[in-house]
Design an enzyme around this catalytic site. Structure first.
Site, PDB file in Angstrom:
ATOM      1  CD  GLU A 127      -2.757   1.220   2.458  1.00 54.72           C
ATOM      2  OE1 GLU A 127      -3.696   2.034   2.494  1.00 54.72           O
ATOM      3  OE2 GLU A 127      -2.451   0.496   3.426  1.00 54.72           O
ATOM      4  CB  ALA A 138      -1.955   6.987   8.778  1.00 57.17           C
ATOM      5  CG  HIS A 139       0.311   5.867   3.611  1.00 57.50           C
ATOM      6  ND1 HIS A 139       0.971   4.774   3.107  1.00 57.50           N
ATOM      7  CD2 HIS A 139      -0.963   5.452   3.876  1.00 57.50           C
ATOM      8  CE1 HIS A 139       0.135   3.745   3.057  1.00 57.50           C
ATOM      9  NE2 HIS A 139      -1.047   4.138   3.520  1.00 57.50           N
ATOM     10  CG  HIS A 212      -8.793   2.275   2.766  1.00 60.74           C
ATOM     11  ND1 HIS A 212      -8.614   3.410   2.007  1.00 60.74           N
ATOM     12  CD2 HIS A 212      -7.581   1.997   3.306  1.00 60.74           C
ATOM     13  CE1 HIS A 212      -7.360   3.803   2.079  1.00 60.74           C
ATOM     14  NE2 HIS A 212      -6.715   2.961   2.859  1.00 60.74           N
ATOM     15  CG  ASN A 215     -12.212   5.346   4.915  1.00 57.15           C
ATOM     16  OD1 ASN A 215     -12.681   4.222   4.959  1.00 57.15           O
ATOM     17  ND2 ASN A 215     -12.711   6.341   5.623  1.00 57.15           N
ATOM     18  N   GLY A 245     -17.608   0.382  11.739  1.00 60.28           N
ATOM     19  CA  GLY A 245     -18.509   1.303  12.399  1.00 60.28           C
ATOM     20  C   GLY A 245     -17.922   2.681  12.613  1.00 60.28           C
ATOM     21  CG  HIS A 247     -12.163   3.419   8.826  1.00 61.03           C
ATOM     22  ND1 HIS A 247     -11.888   2.857  10.049  1.00 61.03           N
ATOM     23  CD2 HIS A 247     -10.980   3.884   8.346  1.00 61.03           C
ATOM     24  CE1 HIS A 247     -10.591   2.959  10.296  1.00 61.03           C
ATOM     25  NE2 HIS A 247     -10.019   3.593   9.286  1.00 61.03           N
ATOM     26  CG  ASP A 270      -6.638  -0.263   7.065  1.00 59.84           C
ATOM     27  OD1 ASP A 270      -5.514  -0.706   6.746  1.00 59.84           O
ATOM     28  OD2 ASP A 270      -6.893   0.953   7.087  1.00 59.84           O
ATOM     29  CG  LEU A 303     -10.080   7.397  11.412  1.00 62.79           C
ATOM     30  CD1 LEU A 303     -11.268   7.048  10.527  1.00 62.79           C
ATOM     31  CD2 LEU A 303     -10.116   6.603  12.704  1.00 62.79           C
TER      32      LEU A 303
END
Length: 384
Positions: A127, A138-139, A212, A215, A245, A247, A270, A303
């Site tokens: 990823e 978050a990368h 995802h 997102n 519940g 994302h 994830d 997130l």
């Protein structure tokens, strides 16, 4: 010979059967007709009232039990033992955006294939690092770079790289999509700011998965449809969702399911290092993450992966009105078909691997069998 007989299991179609596993394979599934060729040394376990499903397949696992796969690729087998608690029998070990050479290190680690009592890492999901800085999530920005066909030349299905997520709008992305696809890799669009036209070009070049969905992706717009619209609208694309519940709102989970119909939905966890761990600081690749009651987040609130197992996604999706067959397919046959799994994974069938997840009426995991061996159970004495 190792043999186990599951007596009284209920299948998704309502039948009550006995399932015989011998030496890691399903030898017979019998509903009381012809009988089973059970040897005297087969271990019989009464599973009356439990639903027998194929073992869950998770296409995106960053870590668990306090360990991060990008930081230490050899941790993937210990993480597999934790995943069995959540019904998972096979998964893709995910390497997030990182320095050059880290993916090759992970390939070498995966090839070692030590004996594991838990879920089996069946390959890698790379990823990044070819992601949009505008949708990095978050990368870490300093780990992102332009698509590089040279760096990715060793990323092949034969080497263990099953999936690569990239942003198709980046320079050189379409060429890389074609290269990876030719090498048997499932190419996914994710962490992307692409528009619909770019999305259509990406699918024509070989993109077959949405990482995802919603997102880290440009939102849908009624006048300027984004890549998200193009992916929803193309039957060649499987849609991945994190149904923890947190994302994605339940209403949107239900909307996507109704839009794409059966066979195109893939649920992923994830999961990151915080899965099955108390609150506290964790890592996701190069990022420092704080795990708390509101999930795993960066200091700015972004997130950073999830801390719920795939079984939570199953129950969350079922609560939206998704039928049992359809929601089970989203964690079994659909991901198996997408990445071309062999060995009978993803289905309960004679001759296939005895990867079996047993569920209560409330879809809680009661036990997980990997290749016919009990990898985890909620009642150890019952399965001893």
């Amino acid at each position: 010979m190792s043999a186990i007989l599951l007596d009284g299991a209920r299948l998704a179609d309502g039948r009550v059967v006995r399932i015989l596993a011998v030496d890691g394979r399903i030898a017979a599934i019998d509903d009381g007709g012809a009988g089973l060729p059970v040897s005297n040394d087969a271990r019989r376990i009464d599973v009356a009232g439990l639903l027998a499903a194929p073992g869950f397949i998770d296409l995106q696992v960053n870590g668990a039990c306090g360990r991060d796969i990008t930081d230490d690729p050899t941790a993937m087998w210990a993480i597999g033992e934790t995943l069995a608690r959540h019904g998972v029998t096979a998964f893709l070990a995910t390497i997030v955006s990182s320095a050059r050479g880290r993916v090759d290190e992970a390939i070498n680690a995966w090839r070692q294939s030590p004996t594991s009592a838990g879920a089996v890492p069946i390959g890698l999901h790379v990823e990044g690092p070819y992601l949009s800085p505008a949708r990095a999530g978050a990368h870490r920005p300093n780990q992102l770079r332009a698509p590089d066909t040279g760096e990715a030349s060793t990323w092949t299905a034969g080497a263990g790289v099953r999936m690569v997520t990239l942003a198709p709008e980046l320079p050189g992305a379409l060429e890389l999509i074609s290269q990876l696809s030719a090498h048997g890799v499932v190419v996914a669009a994710g962490h992307t700011d692409a528009d619909a036209a770019t999305g259509r070009a990406a699918v024509n070049a070989g993109v077959r998965y949405a990482t995802h969905f919603f997102n880290a992706m440009r939102p849908l717009d009624h006048r300027e449809p984004s890549l998200a619209a193009a992916l929803l609208d193309d039957d060649r694309v499987t849609i991945g969702l994190i149904a923890d519940g947190l994302h994605v709102a339940p209403e949107l989970l239900a909307l996507v399911r109704r839009t794409i119909g059966p066979g195109r939905l893939s649920l992923v966890s994830d999961a990151m290092a915080g899965l099955d761990m108390p609150p506290g600081p964790m890592r996701l690749g190069a990022a420092e993450v704080l795990v708390g009651e509101d999930g795993a987040r960066l200091a700015d609130g972004t997130l950073a992966g999830a801390i719920a197992g795939l079984d939570v996604g199953l129950r969350t999706m079922a609560a939206t009105g998704c039928g049992l067959d359809e929601v089970l397919a989203a964690v079994t046959s659909t991901p198996a078909r997408l990445i071309g799994l062999g060995e009978g994974r993803g289905w309960l069938e004679i001759g296939g691997r005895a990867d079996i997840t047993l569920l209560t009426a409330g879809l809680e995991v009661a036990a997980t069998l990997v290749a016919g061996e009990v990898a985890w159970s909620s009642e150890p004495t019952r399965w001893a």
